[in-house]
Design an enzyme around this catalytic site. Structure first.
Site: not given
Ligand code: IFM
Length: 794
Positions: A346, A362-363, A479, A481, A628, A635, A702-703
C-alpha cells in the site's frame, strides 16, 4: 444522481485489443495513474504526465518530486517541452504543464507503459514512457514529425525535478541537507545526481541517478532555480523562455535534470530522441548503462520485452463472457492492478505519499492470492518474505521494511498471522506440489522451521489467546483497523477472527497430512467445531451475526445499539468459513441485501457511527459514510460476492460484482462524483450517509483487486484450483447462456466451455474432458498434455 451533461465516452475509452485505456481530456477529476516498473525501478505516471520515479523504495530512494495534495494538482513529472526555435513558442506532449496547450491530444495507459500523442504548430509528437526489463531506467521515447511545409528547428527539453531521496527527511531537514546533494555534468553528455545526505539508512545501497539522451546535448541544467527561474513553475520555465538551458550544475540546492537537444526537421521528416532517467550503483555502472541504452534498437527491444512479458503473464487466464465490462476487467485490468498491489503493497499512490507504509503483512498475504494463478514462484517468494516476519510464538510484524532496514511495526493483531495459510494453500492447489510445506524459513526472533510449522504456530498463537467468551482476543484490532477503539484494555474479542480462523482451519485440515502431520488434523477439527458452536450461539443476533465483544463485555454489531448494528464482514465470513448454520447463513446475507446494499455497493456497517459507544470516545472519528465508517468498502464487498456464490444465489452475487466494476460504478455515480480511475478498483466509495455518496477513494493499491479477482474467477465463473485438480462450479446470472475460459493449470491449457442452456445459476450436470465424461466436478491435472477441451453442461 448522475449529472446529465456528463458522458464518460468524452473523457476516455477502452481499447481492449491493445490492452489500453485511452484518454481524450487532460482535466480528469483526479490524476488517473499508471505504474511503470521492472520490479526495481518504478514510476507512477498520470494520464497528464505528472508522476514520481523511485528506485526500490519511495521512502528512501525517491528520485523525483511529486507534490501530494498541493495545487496545482499532479506536479511535477517527467516533462518534455517542444519549442519552435524561431517563434520561441513551446508546448508539452503530455498536455501539462506548459501554458500553451497542444492543438490535438490524447494519452493512454497500457500494460507497464503510458503514451501521449499530440500536435501543435505543424509538429506532431508521440511520446512513450516505460521502464524496460534490461536497465533500471524510465525510458522517454519521443518521435517528432514535421507535418508542415517548412523546415522546423526545434528545441526539445526533457525535465525532471529531483528531490531528496528520503522524503520524510526532506520535509523535516531540507534546509540543511539540501546542501549535501549534487548534480554534475558527466563527460558522456549526461547529468549525474548524487544523494550524499549524512545518516541516510543505507548509503552503500543508495544509487547514483543518471539522466541522458541518445543524441548530443545542446545544453543542460542541474539547478532547478536556473532552469525554472524565480516565481515561475513548470508551466513557464525561464530557461526555455530565455534562450535555453544555462549549463548549471549543482553542489547544494534544489536539484533537477534538464536536457536540451536541438533538432532540425525537413517537411515530412520524422526523428526520434530518447531520454533515460536511471539508476546505477557506481560511475562504472553508469557508463555501462549508458552505453547499453545508446545501442541501436535498445528502446525497441526493451519495449518488445515488456509487452511480451505482459502478454505471457495475462495469457494464463482468459475468458469470454456475455458482459464485456466484466470480461475486460478479468482479462486485463484486474490482474494488472493485482500484480501492482503485490509489488507495492500500500506504499505509494496519488492518495498515499509513500512515507511509512512499507509492506503490510495482512495486505500482502492477501495480494498474493491473485498472483498465484500467474506466477506461483513469485507468490512463494512473497510468502517466504512474510514468514520471515513471524516470531517463534506464531505472531507476526504488522508492517515491515525490507528495503529501508527500519524497525518493523510490531503491534499484534488477531488476524495478521492467519492470512498466510490461505496463500500457502492456494499455492499448493495451483502447483499440486506439496514440497513447499517443507521449505525452511527463519523466524524473525531466531531459529527456523518449515512453512507448515510456521502456519501451525500461527494457529497455536490464536488458540492460546481466547477471550472470556471463547472467541479469539481482538488484540490490537482485526481486519477492521478501527476496532482498536473498543478493545484497548485487551479484553475485546473478535467474532470475525473466529470465522477467519475457521476458514484457515479448514485449509489446515487438508495441509496437515500433506505436510506429514496427519495427527494434527483432529486438533484443527475440534477447534473449528468449538468456534463454530460459539459463532452460531453467542455470535448470532437474531437476524445477523455479531461482529465482536468489546472491552466492557457488550457485543458489537447488535440491534440493541443505535449505531453500528450490523457489520458486513461478520455476515460474509460466516458463510466463507462454512461455520454458519444454513438458515442463519441465508438470513445474514438477506440482512446484508436489505440493510447494507446500495446502488453503489455494500456498506461496511450500518448505521454509521457518530457517538457509539461513548460520545466522548466514539469507535471511529471517520465522518459518517466515509472510509471505515459506513462507506462502501470495496475489499469487503468481494466477500459478499463469494458468500452469495457459496449460497448459490448467482443473480445477487453478480449484482454485487457488477455494481463495483469501476467503469460501471463511475457511470452510476457520475464521473465528476466518482472521480477516480474507471479501470482499477478503489479502496472505498463514500456511502449514502455522506453528501458525497459515490466518491471513490484510494484507488490502485487496495486488497479489493486480489479478492475481486478471486471472487469472480473462482466463485462466479467457478474455475477454482483445489488440491486434487481444477474444480468447476460456476454461479452465474441465470440469464447467461454460458461462457468460456482458457486457463493454464499445472502446465496444461484448459479450454473450458460452459453451456447454460438450462438457464440456471448454479449446478453442474455434466463435464466432458476431450469428449470423456468426468465423474464429479474436479478435473485432474494432465501432466504431459499441452491442452484439453472441457465441456461443462449446467
Ligand atoms: O484491513 C485494513 C487494511 O489492512 C488496511 N486498509 C484498511 C483495511 C480495513 O480496516
Amino acid at each position: 444522481m448522475r449529472y446529465e451533461h456528463e458522458t464518460p465516452e468524452d473523457y476516455y475509452s477502452f481499447r481492449d485489443e491493445a490492452k489500453e485505456v485511452e484518454f481524450k481530456r487532460h482535466d480528469m477529476p483526479t490524476p488517473w495513474m499508471n505504474y511503470l516498473s521492472n520490479g526495481t525501478f518504478h514510476t507512477m505516471l498520470s494520464h497528464a504526465g505528472g508522476g514520481v520515479a523511485f528506485y526500490k523504495s519511495p521512502q528512501i530512494w525517491r528520485i523525483t518530486r511529486y507534490r501530494f495534495f498541493h495545487l496545482p494538482t499532479d506536479r511535477s513529472g517527467p516533462y518534455i517541452y517542444v519549442q519552435d526555435a524561431e517563434s520561441g513558442s513551446y508546448w508539452c506532449p503530455t498536455y501539462e504543464p506548459a501554458l500553451n496547450k497542444p492543438q490535438a491530444w490524447t494519452s493512454a495507459h497500457g500494460m507497464g507503459y503510458t503514451r501521449f500523442e499530440a500536435c501543435s504548430e505543424g509538429v506532431s509528437a508521440k511520446t512513450l514512457y516505460f521502464v524496460g526489463p534490461f536497465e533500471n531506467s524510465l525510458i522517454w521515447n519521443l518521435t517528432l514529425t514535421n507535418n508542415s511545409s517548412v523546415v522546423k528547428t526545434l528545441n526539445v527539453y526533457a525535465y525532471a525535478e529531483f528531490g531528496m531521496m528520503e522524503f520524510m527527511r526532506e520535509l523535516q531537514w531540507q534546509c540543511y541537507n539540501k546542501h549535501q546533494v549534487s548534480v554534475m555534468y558527466h563527460g558522456q553528455e549526461a547529468l549525474v545526481y548524487k544523494y550524499g545526505v549524512e545518516n541516510q539508512p543505507k548509503p552503500e545501497e543508495t544509487p547514483l541517478v543518471y539522466f541522458m539522451a541518445d543524441r548530443p546535448l545542446h545544453s543542460y541544467d542541474g539547478d532547478r532555480d536556473a532552469f525554472i527561474g524565480s516565481y515561475r513553475s513548470e508551466s513557464n520555465p525561464a530557461a526555455i523562455e530565455q534562450g535555453g538551458c544555462t549549463g548549471s550544475t549543482l553542489l547544494g540546492g534544489d536539484p533537477c535534470g534538464a536536457l536540451q537537444v536541438k533538432l532540425t526537421l525537413q517537411p515530412g521528416e520524422t526523428r526520434t530522441v530518447n531520454f533515460f532517467l536511471g539508476t546505477a550503483m557506481s560511475e562504472a555502472e553508469i557508463e555501462a548503462a549508458m552505453a547499453c541504452s545508446r545501442e541501436k534498437d535498445f528502446v525497441a527491444r526493451s519495449f518488445q520485452a515488456l509487452s511480451g512479458s505482459w502478454d505471457g503473464y495475462l495469457e494464463a487466464w482468459n475468458c469470454e463472457l456475455p458482459d464485456p465490462d466484466a470480461q475486460r476487467m478479468i482479462n486485463i485490468w484486474n490482474p494488472y492492478q493485482a500484480q501492482r498491489n503485490f509489488l507495492f503493497s500500500r506504499n505509494i499512490s496519488f492518495y498515499a505519499t509513500g512515507t511509512f507504509r512499507g509492506v503490510g503483512y495482512r495486505d500482502t498475504a492477501q495480494d498474493a492470492l491473485a498472483v498465484v494463478p500467474f506466477d506461483a514462484e513469485a507468490a512463494k517468494d512473497k510468502v517466504r518474505l512474510l514468514l520471515g516476519q513471524q516470531y517463534r510464538d506464531g505472531h507476526v510484524n504488522h508492517y515491515f521494511f525490507p528495503h529501508e532496514g527500519w524497525e518493523p511495526v510490531t503491534s499484534i493483531h488477531s488476524d495478521d498471522h492467519l492470512w498466510t495459510a490461505l496463500s500457502v494453500w492456494d499455492i499448493l492447489a495451483e502447483t499440486g506440489d506439496a514440497s513447499f510445506l517443507q521449505d525452511r524459513i527463519p523466524f524473525y526472533d531466531g531459529g527456523e522451521a518449515t512453512v507448515y510449522e510456521h502456519l501451525k504456530r500461527a494457529i497455536d498463537f490464536t488458540a492460546s489467546r481466547l477471550g472470556p467468551n471463547g472467541f479469539p482476543l481482538m488484540l490490537r484490532s482485526d481486519w477492521n483497523d478501527q476496532l482498536f477503539r473498543v478493545c484497548r484494555q485487551g479484553k475485546g474479542e473478535s467474532i470475525w477472527t473466529a470465522m477467519q480462523l475457521g476458514m484457515v482451519l479448514l485449509r489446515m485440515q487438508e495441509l496437515a497430512p500433506l505436510a506429514g502431520h496427519p495427527e494434527d488434523t483432529a486438533g484443527y477439527t475440534a477447534m473449528y467445531e468449538e468456534q463454530q458452536r460459539l459463532v452460531n450461539s453467542l455470535g448470532w443476533d437474531g437476524k445477523w451475526f455479531r461482529r465482536a465483544v468489546m472491552d466492557d463485555g457488550r457485543f458489537l454489531g447488535t440491534a440493541e445499539h443505535e449505531e453500528a448494528q450490523i457489520w458486513l464482514n461478520a455476515q460474509t465470513w460466516a458463510t466463507l468459513s462454512g461455520m454458519a448454520e444454513p438458515s442463519k447463513a441465508l438470513q445474514a446475507m438477506d440482512s446484508v441485501r436489505d440493510i447494507l446494499d446500495t446502488e453503489l455497493g455494500i456498506k461496511k456497517l450500518h448505521p454509521s457511527i457518530t457517538v457509539f459507544p461513548d460520545p466522548a470516545d466514539p469507535l471511529t472519528n471517520y465522518n459518517k459514510g466515509t472510509g471505515e465508517n459506513g462507506a462502501v468498502f470495496c475489499h469487503a464487498n468481494t466477500w459478499a460476492i463469494i458468500a452469495e456464490c457459496m449460497l448459490g444465489r448467482g443473480d445477487l452475487a453478480y449484482k454485487y460484482y457488477r455494481q463495483l466494476l469501476p467503469n460501471v460504478a463511475m457511470e452510476q455515480a457520475g464521473l465528476s462524483r466518482y472521480k477516480a480511475e474507471p479501470y482499477v478498483y478503489a479502496s472505498n466509495l463514500f456511502g449514502p450517509e455522506s453528501d458525497k455518496f459515490g466518491l471513490a477513494n484510494v484507488s490502485w493499491l487496495t486488497g479489493t483487486a486480489a479478492w475481486m479477482y478471486v471472487a469472480v474467477t473462482q466463485y462466479i465463473l467457478g474455475i477454482k484450483p483445489v488440491l486434487e485438480g481444477l474444480s468447476i462450479d460456476p454461479c452465474i446470472p441465470a440469464e447467461w447462456p454460458g461462457f468460456s475460459v482458457t486457463r493454464r493449470f499445472r502446465g496444461c491449457r484448459y479450454e473450458i466451455k460452459v453451456n447454460n442452456s438450462s438457464r440456471s445459476s448454479k449446478g453442474v450436470q455434466e463435464i466432458r474432458v476431450d469428449g470423456q465424461k468426468l465423474e464429479g466436478n474436479v478435473i485432474p491435472a494432465y501432466a504431459g498434455k499441452v491442452s484439453v477441451q472441457v465441456e461443462v453442461i449446467m
